[in-house]
Design a protein around this motif. Structure first.
Motif, PDB file in Angstrom:
ATOM      1  N   PRO A 193       6.621  14.552  24.839  1.00 50.58           N
ATOM      2  CA  PRO A 193       6.079  15.188  23.627  1.00 50.58           C
ATOM      3  C   PRO A 193       5.124  16.345  23.883  1.00 50.58           C
ATOM      4  CG  PRO A 193       5.106  13.022  23.934  1.00 50.58           C
ATOM      5  CD  PRO A 193       6.186  13.162  24.962  1.00 50.58           C
ATOM      6  N   HIS A 194       4.527  16.420  25.073  1.00 53.89           N
ATOM      7  CA  HIS A 194       3.578  17.504  25.332  1.00 53.89           C
ATOM      8  C   HIS A 194       4.262  18.807  25.757  1.00 53.89           C
ATOM      9  CE1 HIS A 194       0.040  15.071  24.701  1.00 53.89           C
ATOM     10  NE2 HIS A 194       0.611  14.104  25.401  1.00 53.89           N
ATOM     11  N   VAL A 195       5.558  18.763  26.009  1.00 48.70           N
ATOM     12  CA  VAL A 195       6.297  19.989  26.315  1.00 48.70           C
ATOM     13  C   VAL A 195       6.519  20.718  24.991  1.00 48.70           C
ATOM     14  CG1 VAL A 195       8.466  20.943  27.169  1.00 48.70           C
ATOM     15  CG2 VAL A 195       7.419  18.990  28.346  1.00 48.70           C
ATOM     16  N   PRO A 196       5.982  21.934  24.838  1.00 49.92           N
ATOM     17  CA  PRO A 196       6.137  22.621  23.553  1.00 49.92           C
ATOM     18  C   PRO A 196       7.595  23.017  23.318  1.00 49.92           C
ATOM     19  CG  PRO A 196       4.922  23.999  25.122  1.00 49.92           C
ATOM     20  CD  PRO A 196       5.214  22.699  25.803  1.00 49.92           C
ATOM     21  N   PHE A 197       8.122  22.549  22.212  1.00 48.83           N
ATOM     22  CA  PHE A 197       9.510  22.866  21.875  1.00 48.83           C
ATOM     23  C   PHE A 197       9.645  23.301  20.425  1.00 48.83           C
ATOM     24  CE2 PHE A 197       8.920  18.463  20.729  1.00 48.83           C
ATOM     25  CZ  PHE A 197       9.616  18.319  19.537  1.00 48.83           C
TER      26      PHE A 197
ATOM     27  N   ASP B 149      -3.129  10.456   8.970  1.00 50.96           N
ATOM     28  CA  ASP B 149      -2.511  11.616   8.312  1.00 50.96           C
ATOM     29  C   ASP B 149      -1.027  11.319   8.100  1.00 50.96           C
ATOM     30  OD1 ASP B 149      -2.242  14.161   7.220  1.00 50.96           O
ATOM     31  OD2 ASP B 149      -2.045  15.141   9.171  1.00 50.96           O
ATOM     32  N   PRO B 150      -0.726  10.436   7.136  1.00 54.73           N
ATOM     33  CA  PRO B 150       0.665  10.000   6.983  1.00 54.73           C
ATOM     34  C   PRO B 150       1.594  11.111   6.500  1.00 54.73           C
ATOM     35  CG  PRO B 150      -0.695   9.078   5.238  1.00 54.73           C
ATOM     36  CD  PRO B 150      -1.618   9.817   6.166  1.00 54.73           C
ATOM     37  N   PRO B 151       2.831  11.078   6.965  1.00 57.17           N
ATOM     38  CA  PRO B 151       3.831  12.019   6.453  1.00 57.17           C
ATOM     39  C   PRO B 151       4.013  11.831   4.946  1.00 57.17           C
ATOM     40  CG  PRO B 151       4.634  10.892   8.413  1.00 57.17           C
ATOM     41  CD  PRO B 151       3.376  10.200   8.004  1.00 57.17           C
ATOM     42  N   GLU B 152       4.312  12.900   4.258  1.00 61.75           N
ATOM     43  CA  GLU B 152       4.550  12.836   2.811  1.00 61.75           C
ATOM     44  C   GLU B 152       5.670  11.842   2.491  1.00 61.75           C
ATOM     45  OE1 GLU B 152       4.200  13.310  -1.197  1.00 61.75           O
ATOM     46  OE2 GLU B 152       2.803  14.008   0.340  1.00 61.75           O
TER      47      GLU B 152
ATOM     48  N   ARG C  63      -2.201   0.736  17.431  1.00 65.79           N
ATOM     49  CA  ARG C  63      -2.582   2.137  17.687  1.00 65.79           C
ATOM     50  C   ARG C  63      -1.655   3.106  16.956  1.00 65.79           C
ATOM     51  NH1 ARG C  63      -2.558   3.836  23.348  1.00 65.79           N
ATOM     52  NH2 ARG C  63      -3.623   5.656  22.533  1.00 65.79           N
ATOM     53  N   LEU C  64      -0.367   2.811  16.937  1.00 68.42           N
ATOM     54  CA  LEU C  64       0.590   3.669  16.226  1.00 68.42           C
ATOM     55  C   LEU C  64       0.299   3.652  14.731  1.00 68.42           C
ATOM     56  CD1 LEU C  64       3.153   5.439  16.119  1.00 68.42           C
ATOM     57  CD2 LEU C  64       4.475   3.319  15.999  1.00 68.42           C
ATOM     58  N   ILE C  65       0.098   2.477  14.172  1.00 64.17           N
ATOM     59  CA  ILE C  65      -0.172   2.367  12.734  1.00 64.17           C
ATOM     60  C   ILE C  65      -1.445   3.133  12.375  1.00 64.17           C
ATOM     61  CG2 ILE C  65      -0.742   0.759  10.873  1.00 64.17           C
ATOM     62  CD1 ILE C  65       1.047  -1.307  12.427  1.00 64.17           C
ATOM     63  N   ALA C  66      -2.506   2.958  13.159  1.00 63.87           N
ATOM     64  CA  ALA C  66      -3.763   3.656  12.886  1.00 63.87           C
ATOM     65  C   ALA C  66      -3.585   5.171  12.978  1.00 63.87           C
ATOM     66  CB  ALA C  66      -4.843   3.184  13.861  1.00 63.87           C
ATOM     67  N   ALA C  67      -2.847   5.645  13.970  1.00 67.66           N
ATOM     68  CA  ALA C  67      -2.627   7.087  14.127  1.00 67.66           C
ATOM     69  C   ALA C  67      -1.844   7.660  12.957  1.00 67.66           C
ATOM     70  CB  ALA C  67      -1.912   7.366  15.449  1.00 67.66           C
TER      71      ALA C  67
ATOM     72  N   LEU D 164       5.317  14.112  15.730  1.00 68.40           N
ATOM     73  CA  LEU D 164       5.094  14.779  17.016  1.00 68.40           C
ATOM     74  C   LEU D 164       3.599  14.773  17.346  1.00 68.40           C
ATOM     75  CD1 LEU D 164       6.066  16.340  19.481  1.00 68.40           C
ATOM     76  CD2 LEU D 164       5.971  18.433  18.091  1.00 68.40           C
ATOM     77  N   ALA D 165       2.758  15.047  16.347  1.00 74.14           N
ATOM     78  CA  ALA D 165       1.304  15.016  16.568  1.00 74.14           C
ATOM     79  C   ALA D 165       0.854  13.607  16.976  1.00 74.14           C
ATOM     80  CB  ALA D 165       0.574  15.481  15.314  1.00 74.14           C
ATOM     81  N   VAL D 166       1.402  12.583  16.333  1.00 73.50           N
ATOM     82  CA  VAL D 166       1.059  11.196  16.682  1.00 73.50           C
ATOM     83  C   VAL D 166       1.529  10.876  18.097  1.00 73.50           C
ATOM     84  CG1 VAL D 166       1.620   8.772  16.162  1.00 73.50           C
ATOM     85  CG2 VAL D 166       0.934  10.322  14.317  1.00 73.50           C
TER      86      VAL D 166
END
Length: 194
Positions: free
Chosen positions: A79-83, A179-182, A171-175, A52-54
């Motif tokens: 994604p910017h709508v807080p849910f 801070d990769p998911p565990e 851009r997706l890979i760099a993002a 979600l942060a990415v």
């Protein structure tokens, strides 16, 4: 926001970025599926939070992503709508916790819950679903597979489960790499040519 008709067909048929534009796969093998149930859910929650942060980083304010699944309804995901505020583990992952399942096994039926994601970031047992912006300059694909892969099934052992997460677009890979998911840290990382 659900997609239908021509919008859904157009999105499902849109070309993906080529692997030459950046491609990485994370393969989660059956060691993950041997973890305790709620431990797996915690890894899915971490995956959901980090992705979600990415997605927020890569999507302009007011923008949206396709959330596509060839077998199920498709959506526009904003994604910017807080849910996510106050979401439980079940609501984040879309899956029941072990405690919930134990109550059901004892004949106690706790209230149902509403998943926060219209389409989960993890495969949720689906063959494939993906998230992509309208121009498809990146694609995040999640796949689930169960079977005997390349003769790896051992005698007396059940079928092998795998989840594969594919990231297309530099851009997706760099993002994700920042801070990769565990779950990705525990997975085998493969480049597009492997």
């Amino acid at each position: 926001m659900p997609l239908a008709g021509d919008a859904e067909r157009h999105a499902l048929d849109h070309p993906w970025p080529s692997p030459e534009q950046g491609s990485v796969r994370f393969v989660v093998d059956d060691a993950f599926f041997r973890l305790e149930h709620d431990a797996r859910l915690m890894l899915y929650r971490d995956l959901s939070e980090r992705m979600l942060a990415v997605f927020r980083e890569l999507t302009p304010p007011g923008g949206w992503l396709y959330a596509l699944d060839p077998q199920h309804p498709c959506y526009r995901f904003h994604p910017h709508v807080p849910f996510e505020v106050g979401a439980t583990l079940q609501e984040w992952t879309g899956l029941y916790t072990r405690e919930h399942m134990e109550l059901v096994e004892r004949g106690i039926h706790p209230p149902s819950f509403d998943a926060r994601w219209a389409m989960d970031v993890h495969p949720a047992g689906d063959p494939e679903h993906l998230f992509a912006p309208p121009d498809f300059h990146f694609v995040f694909a999640a796949r689930y597979r169960v079977g005997n892969f390349d003769g790896l099934e051992a005698p007396g052992r059940g079928p092998i489960e795998t989840e594969t997460y594919e990231l297309l677009g530099a851009r997706l890979i760099a993002a994700v790499d920042r801070d990769p998911p565990e779950l990705f840290r525990r997975a085998r990382r493969l480049k597009s040519d492997e």
